[in-house]
Write a protein that holds these residues in place. Sequence first.
Motif, mmCIF file in Angstrom:
data_model
loop_
_atom_site.group_PDB
_atom_site.id
_atom_site.type_symbol
_atom_site.label_atom_id
_atom_site.label_comp_id
_atom_site.label_asym_id
_atom_site.label_seq_id
_atom_site.Cartn_x
_atom_site.Cartn_y
_atom_site.Cartn_z
ATOM 1 N N HIS A 16 -4.189 -7.966 -1.366
ATOM 2 C CA HIS A 16 -4.642 -7.920 0.025
ATOM 3 C C HIS A 16 -6.160 -8.053 0.103
ATOM 4 C CE1 HIS A 16 -5.824 -6.097 3.873
ATOM 5 N NE2 HIS A 16 -4.670 -6.558 4.316
ATOM 6 N N GLU A 60 5.495 -12.535 -3.466
ATOM 7 C CA GLU A 60 6.209 -12.106 -2.271
ATOM 8 C C GLU A 60 5.957 -10.626 -1.996
ATOM 9 O OE1 GLU A 60 10.810 -12.114 -0.553
ATOM 10 O OE2 GLU A 60 10.312 -12.999 -2.506
ATOM 11 N N HIS A 61 5.808 -10.303 -0.728
ATOM 12 C CA HIS A 61 5.601 -8.931 -0.297
ATOM 13 C C HIS A 61 6.889 -8.140 -0.507
ATOM 14 C CE1 HIS A 61 4.784 -6.065 3.353
ATOM 15 N NE2 HIS A 61 4.747 -5.432 2.198
ATOM 16 N N MET A 119 1.914 -2.239 3.474
ATOM 17 C CA MET A 119 2.482 -2.928 2.321
ATOM 18 C C MET A 119 2.940 -1.942 1.257
ATOM 19 S SD MET A 119 -0.202 -6.122 1.987
ATOM 20 C CE MET A 119 0.550 -6.748 0.498
ATOM 21 N N CYS A 168 -0.461 -4.717 -4.487
ATOM 22 C CA CYS A 168 -0.600 -4.721 -3.021
ATOM 23 C C CYS A 168 -2.066 -4.656 -2.617
ATOM 24 C CB CYS A 168 0.153 -3.544 -2.410
ATOM 25 S SG CYS A 168 1.955 -3.680 -2.438
ATOM 26 N N ASP A 189 6.047 -0.079 2.494
ATOM 27 C CA ASP A 189 7.203 -0.979 2.411
ATOM 28 C C ASP A 189 7.744 -1.057 0.988
ATOM 29 O OD1 ASP A 189 7.181 -1.567 5.081
ATOM 30 O OD2 ASP A 189 6.174 -3.491 4.887
ATOM 31 N N ASP A 192 -3.046 -2.584 7.096
ATOM 32 C CA ASP A 192 -2.154 -3.574 6.468
ATOM 33 C C ASP A 192 -1.815 -3.183 5.036
ATOM 34 O OD1 ASP A 192 -2.036 -5.130 8.729
ATOM 35 O OD2 ASP A 192 -3.677 -6.454 8.119
ATOM 36 N N GLN A 193 -2.798 -2.676 4.307
ATOM 37 C CA GLN A 193 -2.552 -2.266 2.929
ATOM 38 C C GLN A 193 -1.604 -1.071 2.870
ATOM 39 O OE1 GLN A 193 -6.751 -1.790 1.958
ATOM 40 N NE2 GLN A 193 -6.566 -3.326 0.352
#
Length: 313
Positions: A148, A24-25, A58, A144, A61, A54-55
Amino acid sequence: MFNRNRRGSVSAESMHPEDTENEEHIVIPKSDQAKMRIASAVSSNMLFGNLDSDQRRMVVDAMFERRVAANETVIQQGDEGDNFYVVDDGLFEVLVNGKKVVEVEAGGSFGELALMYNTPRAATVTAVVDSILWGVDRVTFRRCVTGHNFRKRKLYESFLKTVPILSKLHPSEVTKLSDALEPANYEEGDYIVEQGDLGNYFYIIEQGEVEVTKVDEDGNELMLPSLSAGDYFGELALIHNTPRAATVMAKNDVRVAALAKDAFVRLLGPVVDIMKRRTISYSTFDRQALEAMLQSIKENSDGESTEDEETHD
């Protein structure tokens, strides 16, 4: 003395991409302003500069907040590296062997070697005033990035198999090509390449459609066939080391996979000859399109002249 002065060994956790595929992210709540400050702080960092959007999202986050009191030590020289930190607010001093070498204020960062290697800390970092940090640990960062990259590779491998001209590539070559591709998005009306510019990238269209135009030596603008998913462009400038031969504009929302010039030469050797032969059809089409345009202009001119004569009579 010899052992004491030797550089510490460099190592990192072994991580299999498949192990991260279904994880899960991690998202730790933070304000949009905090995300923007973090993104700005790491934008010039070498590690983050190599990540795609995107990386980076992530990793941002997954960052956690840490509040630090004045005179509190965050990193101790010689300790095992664990986290990378971005300074949100406050001031820190960096000491090597007890001597201050630099200060890090809001927008700065430190501890990046912890993300790269499992080596002892090279400096001590202490808060000068009450401060706020955002941190990410080595395992989360690597998870991450590794996860990815693995998903990106699988996605591109599947896509590249649908591109006819790349069918001659060996599976190992397709994998290397997948790793080298960089995604890019364009909106309707955006220019992707412009005639006359230097060419540094080769493009494969993932989705959407582009319009291709070319201005000839006499200033006539020619409309070349539109391109869509699975088509490619930008190879001429790289093959012949010349400026862009045409302008390519997005007709709608377009997503492309871009390949840098050095990677193009290194990875697409087996299909470059095919691309060179395709340049002949470009030239033929240019001549045909120009002749058709001139004929159309002539016919329109003749028609207008006839109408003028009839009206005059």
